[in-house]
Design a protein around this motif. Structure first.
Motif, PDB file in Angstrom:
ATOM      1  N   ILE A   4      32.568  45.704  39.539  1.00 55.92           N
ATOM      2  CA  ILE A   4      32.721  45.345  38.119  1.00 55.92           C
ATOM      3  C   ILE A   4      33.103  43.872  37.981  1.00 55.92           C
ATOM      4  O   ILE A   4      32.522  43.136  37.174  1.00 55.92           O
ATOM      5  N   ALA A   5      34.071  43.434  38.779  1.00 54.61           N
ATOM      6  CA  ALA A   5      34.526  42.038  38.699  1.00 54.61           C
ATOM      7  C   ALA A   5      33.423  41.073  39.126  1.00 54.61           C
ATOM      8  O   ALA A   5      33.283  39.982  38.546  1.00 54.61           O
ATOM      9  N   GLN A   6      32.624  41.452  40.098  1.00 56.74           N
ATOM     10  CA  GLN A   6      31.512  40.604  40.525  1.00 56.74           C
ATOM     11  C   GLN A   6      30.443  40.520  39.432  1.00 56.74           C
ATOM     12  O   GLN A   6      29.905  39.442  39.178  1.00 56.74           O
ATOM     13  N   GLU A   7      30.160  41.664  38.802  1.00 57.35           N
ATOM     14  CA  GLU A   7      29.172  41.658  37.712  1.00 57.35           C
ATOM     15  C   GLU A   7      29.628  40.794  36.545  1.00 57.35           C
ATOM     16  O   GLU A   7      28.805  40.204  35.848  1.00 57.35           O
ATOM     17  N   GLU A   8      30.942  40.710  36.354  1.00 61.28           N
ATOM     18  CA  GLU A   8      31.493  39.856  35.301  1.00 61.28           C
ATOM     19  C   GLU A   8      31.630  38.405  35.761  1.00 61.28           C
ATOM     20  O   GLU A   8      32.029  37.540  34.978  1.00 61.28           O
ATOM     21  N   VAL A  15      34.971  37.284  40.407  1.00 62.87           N
ATOM     22  CA  VAL A  15      35.360  37.267  41.823  1.00 62.87           C
ATOM     23  C   VAL A  15      34.107  37.253  42.690  1.00 62.87           C
ATOM     24  O   VAL A  15      33.037  37.674  42.256  1.00 62.87           O
ATOM     25  N   GLU A  16      34.295  36.778  43.912  1.00 64.14           N
ATOM     26  CA  GLU A  16      33.204  36.812  44.884  1.00 64.14           C
ATOM     27  C   GLU A  16      33.358  37.966  45.859  1.00 64.14           C
ATOM     28  O   GLU A  16      32.388  38.485  46.373  1.00 64.14           O
ATOM     29  N   ASP A  17      34.624  38.358  46.124  1.00 64.27           N
ATOM     30  CA  ASP A  17      34.865  39.416  47.095  1.00 64.27           C
ATOM     31  C   ASP A  17      36.099  40.229  46.698  1.00 64.27           C
ATOM     32  O   ASP A  17      36.834  39.859  45.777  1.00 64.27           O
ATOM     33  N   ARG A  18      36.307  41.308  47.414  1.00 63.02           N
ATOM     34  CA  ARG A  18      37.398  42.232  47.103  1.00 63.02           C
ATOM     35  C   ARG A  18      38.775  41.588  47.217  1.00 63.02           C
ATOM     36  O   ARG A  18      39.673  41.871  46.432  1.00 63.02           O
ATOM     37  N   ASP A  19      38.960  40.730  48.212  1.00 63.17           N
ATOM     38  CA  ASP A  19      40.259  40.096  48.405  1.00 63.17           C
ATOM     39  C   ASP A  19      40.658  39.215  47.220  1.00 63.17           C
ATOM     40  O   ASP A  19      41.833  38.959  47.006  1.00 63.17           O
ATOM     41  N   SER A  20      39.679  38.769  46.449  1.00 55.37           N
ATOM     42  CA  SER A  20      39.969  37.921  45.282  1.00 55.37           C
ATOM     43  C   SER A  20      40.550  38.708  44.113  1.00 55.37           C
ATOM     44  O   SER A  20      41.148  38.117  43.215  1.00 55.37           O
TER      45      SER A  20
END
Length: 185
Positions: free
Chosen positions: A39-43, A46-51
């Motif tokens: 979801i965060a990447q689509e928005e 963020v680039e990765d989970r750690d972000s």
């Protein structure tokens, strides 16, 4: 369709049990953190989970809520097992892995905790060379499992879901797998 949350502290074997269970059941496995990341990447935030953890608490809260809503929508066509953490151990104390705003959207039917004896978890962690984990004392491991139990019951009070505790002892994988399959049928 059902939404089942499975959790266990690192070293409990929850992933091992879950993977074996999924061989014989018609459930879709969803990792909560993976859905949040997507979801965060689509928005584009963020680039990765750690972000994710670097985002403001309000943004994280919105992503958590949207992830729960997405999982609930998936459950309209499939039984879902959500792999997540009941509690997250931080230097400041334990955080709930599923805050109320998430539970309100997710509407789980059941929580399954995978546990093992503290000594078993300690030895599994020490022998797992694929991960870098903080060293914990046996009392810390036992406390974390106790916190998972307490938080799971609080989640159950808020949602009306049941809580099932399944023991995963060394060299007896077939027992927790069978118990979980019977619970989910």
């Amino acid at each position: 369709m059902k939404v089942v949350v499975i959790a266990g502290i690192p070293g409990s074997g929850s992933t091992t049990v879950l993977n074996k269970v999924l061989e014989g059941l018609d459930y879709v496995n969803v990792n909560y953190g993976d859905i949040m990341t997507k979801i965060a990447q689509e928005e584009g935030i963020v680039e990765d989970r750690d972000s994710l953890r670097k985002l403001s608490p309000d943004v994280q809260k919105d992503i958590q809520k949207n992830a729960a809503k997405s999982i609930r929508e998936m459950s309209q066509v499939n039984n879902i097992i959500v792999d997540t953490h009941c509690t997250i151990k931080t230097p400041a104390g334990f955080l709930p892995g599923l805050p109320k705003h998430v539970l309100d959207e997710l509407q789980p039917d059941m929580f399954i905790l995978i546990e093992a004896d503290g000594e078993e978890i300690l030895m599994r962690r020490l022998s797992d060379k694929s991960r870098t984990r903080d060293m914990e004392k046996l009392s810390d491991i036992n406390l974390h499992q106790e916190m998972n139990r307490a938080v799971s019951m609080a989640y159950a009070v808020l949602t009306g879901a049941t809580v099932k505790i399944i023991k995963n002892h060394d060299n007896r994988l077939e027992e927790p797998v069978e118990e979980m399959i019977n619970t989910l049928k």
